[in-house]
Design a protein around this motif. Structure first.
Motif, PDB file in Angstrom:
ATOM      1  N   TYR A 124       0.851  -1.187   0.000  1.00 49.85           N
ATOM      2  CA  TYR A 124       0.000   0.000   0.000  1.00 49.85           C
ATOM      3  C   TYR A 124       0.891   1.243   0.000  1.00 49.85           C
ATOM      4  CZ  TYR A 124      -3.077  -3.693   1.690  1.00 49.85           C
ATOM      5  OH  TYR A 124      -3.762  -4.873   1.826  1.00 49.85           O
ATOM      6  N   GLN A 125       0.566   2.188  -0.866  1.00 49.95           N
ATOM      7  CA  GLN A 125       1.400   3.377  -1.020  1.00 49.95           C
ATOM      8  C   GLN A 125       0.603   4.650  -0.770  1.00 49.95           C
ATOM      9  OE1 GLN A 125       3.052   2.990  -5.017  1.00 49.95           O
ATOM     10  NE2 GLN A 125       4.944   2.155  -4.165  1.00 49.95           N
ATOM     11  N   ALA A 126       1.327   5.713  -0.447  1.00 44.16           N
ATOM     12  CA  ALA A 126       0.714   7.032  -0.296  1.00 44.16           C
ATOM     13  C   ALA A 126       1.779   8.103  -0.461  1.00 44.16           C
ATOM     14  CB  ALA A 126       0.036   7.167   1.062  1.00 44.16           C
ATOM     15  N   GLN A 127       1.322   9.289  -0.832  1.00 41.23           N
ATOM     16  CA  GLN A 127       2.178  10.470  -0.911  1.00 41.23           C
ATOM     17  C   GLN A 127       1.499  11.617  -0.177  1.00 41.23           C
ATOM     18  OE1 GLN A 127       3.107  11.642  -4.907  1.00 41.23           O
ATOM     19  NE2 GLN A 127       4.583   9.998  -5.243  1.00 41.23           N
ATOM     20  N   ASP A 128       2.298  12.499   0.375  1.00 37.53           N
ATOM     21  CA  ASP A 128       1.787  13.737   0.947  1.00 37.53           C
ATOM     22  C   ASP A 128       2.889  14.776   0.822  1.00 37.53           C
ATOM     23  OD1 ASP A 128       0.145  15.593   2.179  1.00 37.53           O
ATOM     24  OD2 ASP A 128      -0.449  14.242   3.796  1.00 37.53           O
ATOM     25  N   TYR A 129       2.562  16.016   1.172  1.00 38.65           N
ATOM     26  CA  TYR A 129       3.503  17.103   0.931  1.00 38.65           C
ATOM     27  C   TYR A 129       3.594  18.027   2.138  1.00 38.65           C
ATOM     28  CZ  TYR A 129       3.287  15.468  -3.840  1.00 38.65           C
ATOM     29  OH  TYR A 129       3.364  14.673  -4.955  1.00 38.65           O
ATOM     30  N   LEU A 130       4.803  18.472   2.377  1.00 36.35           N
ATOM     31  CA  LEU A 130       5.110  19.439   3.415  1.00 36.35           C
ATOM     32  C   LEU A 130       5.454  20.754   2.729  1.00 36.35           C
ATOM     33  CD1 LEU A 130       5.553  19.293   6.583  1.00 36.35           C
ATOM     34  CD2 LEU A 130       7.987  19.063   6.064  1.00 36.35           C
ATOM     35  N   GLU A 131       5.101  21.852   3.346  1.00 35.26           N
ATOM     36  CA  GLU A 131       5.271  23.159   2.708  1.00 35.26           C
ATOM     37  C   GLU A 131       6.609  23.790   3.100  1.00 35.26           C
ATOM     38  OE1 GLU A 131       0.446  23.791   3.052  1.00 35.26           O
ATOM     39  OE2 GLU A 131       1.804  25.127   4.150  1.00 35.26           O
ATOM     40  N   ASP A 132       7.493  23.895   2.119  1.00 39.42           N
ATOM     41  CA  ASP A 132       8.787  24.526   2.340  1.00 39.42           C
ATOM     42  C   ASP A 132       8.587  26.042   2.452  1.00 39.42           C
ATOM     43  OD1 ASP A 132      11.488  25.755   1.480  1.00 39.42           O
ATOM     44  OD2 ASP A 132      11.967  23.629   1.645  1.00 39.42           O
ATOM     45  N   TYR A 156      -1.354   7.181   7.778  1.00 38.30           N
ATOM     46  CA  TYR A 156      -2.789   6.893   7.825  1.00 38.30           C
ATOM     47  C   TYR A 156      -3.360   6.757   6.412  1.00 38.30           C
ATOM     48  CZ  TYR A 156      -3.468   7.610  12.854  1.00 38.30           C
ATOM     49  OH  TYR A 156      -3.452   7.487  14.218  1.00 38.30           O
ATOM     50  N   ARG A 157      -2.910   7.620   5.506  1.00 40.91           N
ATOM     51  CA  ARG A 157      -3.401   7.564   4.126  1.00 40.91           C
ATOM     52  C   ARG A 157      -3.055   6.215   3.496  1.00 40.91           C
ATOM     53  NH1 ARG A 157      -6.972  10.783   1.304  1.00 40.91           N
ATOM     54  NH2 ARG A 157      -6.491  12.097   3.088  1.00 40.91           N
ATOM     55  N   ALA A 158      -1.847   5.724   3.734  1.00 37.35           N
ATOM     56  CA  ALA A 158      -1.458   4.424   3.184  1.00 37.35           C
ATOM     57  C   ALA A 158      -2.285   3.296   3.805  1.00 37.35           C
ATOM     58  CB  ALA A 158       0.034   4.188   3.417  1.00 37.35           C
ATOM     59  N   ARG A 209      -5.842   2.384   2.483  1.00 34.75           N
ATOM     60  CA  ARG A 209      -6.013   1.482   1.336  1.00 34.75           C
ATOM     61  C   ARG A 209      -6.283   0.053   1.809  1.00 34.75           C
ATOM     62  NH1 ARG A 209      -5.390   6.475  -0.845  1.00 34.75           N
ATOM     63  NH2 ARG A 209      -3.301   6.984  -1.586  1.00 34.75           N
ATOM     64  N   ALA A 210      -5.816  -0.262   3.018  1.00 36.63           N
ATOM     65  CA  ALA A 210      -5.935  -1.633   3.520  1.00 36.63           C
ATOM     66  C   ALA A 210      -7.104  -1.803   4.482  1.00 36.63           C
ATOM     67  CB  ALA A 210      -4.635  -2.038   4.214  1.00 36.63           C
ATOM     68  N   ILE A 211      -7.294  -0.835   5.372  1.00 32.98           N
ATOM     69  CA  ILE A 211      -8.342  -0.942   6.403  1.00 32.98           C
ATOM     70  C   ILE A 211      -9.123   0.372   6.452  1.00 32.98           C
ATOM     71  CG2 ILE A 211      -7.452  -2.778   7.880  1.00 32.98           C
ATOM     72  CD1 ILE A 211      -5.860  -0.705   9.436  1.00 32.98           C
ATOM     73  N   PRO A 212      -9.914   0.655   5.420  1.00 24.09           N
ATOM     74  CA  PRO A 212     -10.576   1.965   5.313  1.00 24.09           C
ATOM     75  C   PRO A 212     -11.532   2.280   6.455  1.00 24.09           C
ATOM     76  CG  PRO A 212     -11.466   0.404   3.712  1.00 24.09           C
ATOM     77  CD  PRO A 212     -10.237  -0.227   4.283  1.00 24.09           C
ATOM     78  N   ASP A 213     -12.084   1.267   7.096  1.00 24.46           N
ATOM     79  CA  ASP A 213     -13.044   1.518   8.167  1.00 24.46           C
ATOM     80  C   ASP A 213     -12.378   1.875   9.490  1.00 24.46           C
ATOM     81  OD1 ASP A 213     -12.006  -1.088   8.209  1.00 24.46           O
ATOM     82  OD2 ASP A 213     -13.666  -1.819   9.435  1.00 24.46           O
TER      83      ASP A 213
END
Length: 552
Positions: A238-246, A347-349, A352-356
């Motif tokens: 399971y994969q996810a991306q997020d972003y931090l603000e420089d 949590y985002r990743a 994908r596996a345990i949405p509930d």
């Protein structure tokens, strides 16, 4: 005496409460409002093999990094010939050894019974100022760790139960508030002695051999339970991306891949952006904290927080990335902001596996506020964080105005702020219309504003989610973005100026700085929200009727 389940559980729970009692001793003995009121500290107990036995439910970003930091510190001591002798304590704040940032000073006590090492007590406390470029020591533009404050490698704080004066002054002499530093260090030693007393009581009651057997058994059973819980998560990748603000305006990518198989969890951050030349880097101990925290919240609160819970988890963060920087890159903001983004990412990743079981994004920032200057002939430094809205869940709205994820501190009471510092709290309330819409709405953020009562107050705000609002899940809307506003009086009028969420500025007497924290993301489509809940939101002035009409 033979070891049985009752004895093992008695010792386990006794150790947990001993760590809680350490925190109580630290809080009650501390000098600074940041520790005494906000409880920005953590405590834990380890066995003689440096395995975590118990920790108090304090600050997640501290606690996950303490095992890594203790191991690194002891390796350093062994390499440098520093003997952790009986009746001694070691202090360290170098984050590349201790695991968080310079403000967090770690104090370690080896525990001996009949000249034999049986355990360690350790605690970590956030000192409100350790020198550096700005009051509060957390700047937005430091280029090196050494610009963030005094760097203390492991050294004796106590020998033969007496303070080493040069160690105390190594910290206090570099701080703008030296008296606070000395008082808080003494409180940390009191906490460790409290834990030591309780451990030795257990050893005396059960014997050294049985105590060690019980410790090994409680770790074994915890690992067994954690493996069982991981096995209930569907195997897969399971994969996810997020972003931090420089601060310079671009987004920093964080990427994670979770692999779940055969009762094990592998976490790989390959694809995450490289380390940066500002304080948003997070040392590896902070990255571990995020993994341990999120995994624990998703596997049941009956899984004890000890070494056994973390044994089935492996973490790879490539060296030289923002989640595993190289010395001496600055890291103050990584501990407080990048850690929060890491939690949202994980949590985002997992969604994908345990949405509930997974919530939408929280407000995603600790909203750090640092202030300081000189008032009535003395230097002062103030630090606090401000709560956000939690992300909504499959069966409930997000919690309003609370410290989220990697922080677990209290707020600073208004009375304490105004008694201790030349500041006036002008506003402290929930932020209307900040929650992400959805079948379940996100929690609302907070509005908190401070008026300067003297001139030349240096203020630093280090927050995030100023450009990218917290995301919802499964059709839920984004929470409101963080806002920072400056109000200045000029020619009889008050002028409002929007300023960046990562900023250092100077307040003059009468100026006001206002922080509006982000709300949590929503869960599910807004059109499916129950009418009774919508009515309650409007009546409680959390959401305006106009906004409801726009999103339905």
């Amino acid at each position: 005496m033979q070891l049985d389940l009752t004895t093992t559980e008695t010792i386990r729970n006794s150790l947990v409460y001993a760590s809680e009692e350490m925190g109580i001793a630290l809080r009650n003995s501390a000098y600074s409002p940041n520790i005494r009121e906000r409880m920005d500290h953590s405590a834990a107990i380890f066995d003689d093999e440096v395995r975590l036995l118990a920790q108090a439910e304090h600050i997640p970003v501290h606690l996950g990094s303490l095992p890594w930091g203790l191991a690194k510190t002891l390796e350093y001591c062994d390499r440098e010939g520093i003997d952790l002798e009986e009746f001694s304590m070691i202090m360290v704040n170098n984050p590349y050894l201790a695991g968080t940032h310079l403000n967090d000073v770690t104090v370690i006590r080896p525990i001996y019974s009949s000249n034999t090492l049986v355990a360690y007590t350790a605690n970590k406390a956030h000192h409100a100022d350790v020198g550096g470029k700005v009051p509060g020591s957390i700047s937005i533009d430091a280029k090196s760790l050494f610009e963030e404050g005094v760097v203390i490698d492991p050294r004796y704080l106590i020998r033969k139960n007496r303070f080493v004066s040069s160690a105390v002054t190594a910290l206090s002499s570099k701080s703008r508030t030296s008296k606070e530093r000395m008082g808080d260090l003494k409180a940390q030693t009191a906490a460790n002695i409290t834990g030591e007393r309780r451990v030795l009581e257990l050893v005396s009651k059960h014997g050294r051999k049985l105590f060690r057997q019980a410790c090994a058994e409680l770790l074994r059973k915890t690992e067994q339970l954690m493996r069982l819980r991981i096995s209930t998560i569907p195997s897969g990748t399971y994969q996810a991306q997020d972003y931090l603000e420089d601060p310079d305006g671009h987004d920093i990518r964080l990427q994670v891949t979770l692999t779940i198989s055969e009762e094990r969890l592998k976490v790989d951050y390959t694809g995450t952006d490289n380390q940066v030349s500002n304080p948003l880097n997070a040392v590896y101990g902070v990255t571990l904290s995020g993994v341990y925290y999120v995994t624990r919240t998703l596997t049941g609160d009956d899984v004890p927080a000890n070494h056994g819970a973390f044994a089935p988890i492996t973490v790879h963060a490539p060296e030289g990335t923002i989640l595993n920087p190289t010395f001496p890159h600055p890291v103050a903001g990584g501990n407080v902001e990048t850690s929060q983004r890491n939690a949202d990412l994980l949590y985002r990743a997992f969604s994908r596996a345990i949405p509930d079981k997974v919530p939408a994004d929280s407000g995603g920032s600790m909203n750090n506020v640092m202030m300081g200057g000189t008032y009535k002939g003395r230097d002062w430094a103030f630090y606090e964080t401000i709560g956000v809205g939690l992300g909504a869940r499959t069966d409930a709205d997000g919690i309003d105005g609370i410290q989220a994820n990697m922080t677990n501190t209290m707020n600073t009471p208004i009375e304490e702020v105004e008694r201790s510092f030349p500041l006036l709290i002008k506003k402290y309330e929930l932020r209307p219309n900040s929650s992400g819409r959805g079948r379940h709405r996100g929690g609302t953020g907070i509005i908190r504003s401070y008026q300067g009562l003297t001139d030349n107050i240096t203020v630093t705000v280090l927050a995030d989610r100023g450009r990218n609002g917290p995301r919802g899940l499964f059709g839920g809307g984004r929470g409101a973005q963080t806002e920072v506003n400056l109000y200045k009086r000029a020619r009889g009028k008050t002028q409002k100026m929007r300023v960046p969420v990562k900023v250092t500025l100077v307040l003059q007497k009468g100026d006001v700085i206002e922080i509006r924290t982000a709300g949590g993301g929503g869960y599910g489509k807004a059109g499916t929200r129950e009418k009774s809940r919508i009515k309650a939101d409007i009546e409680n002035e959390l959401v305006s009727p106009r906004l409801i009409l726009e999103t339905c």
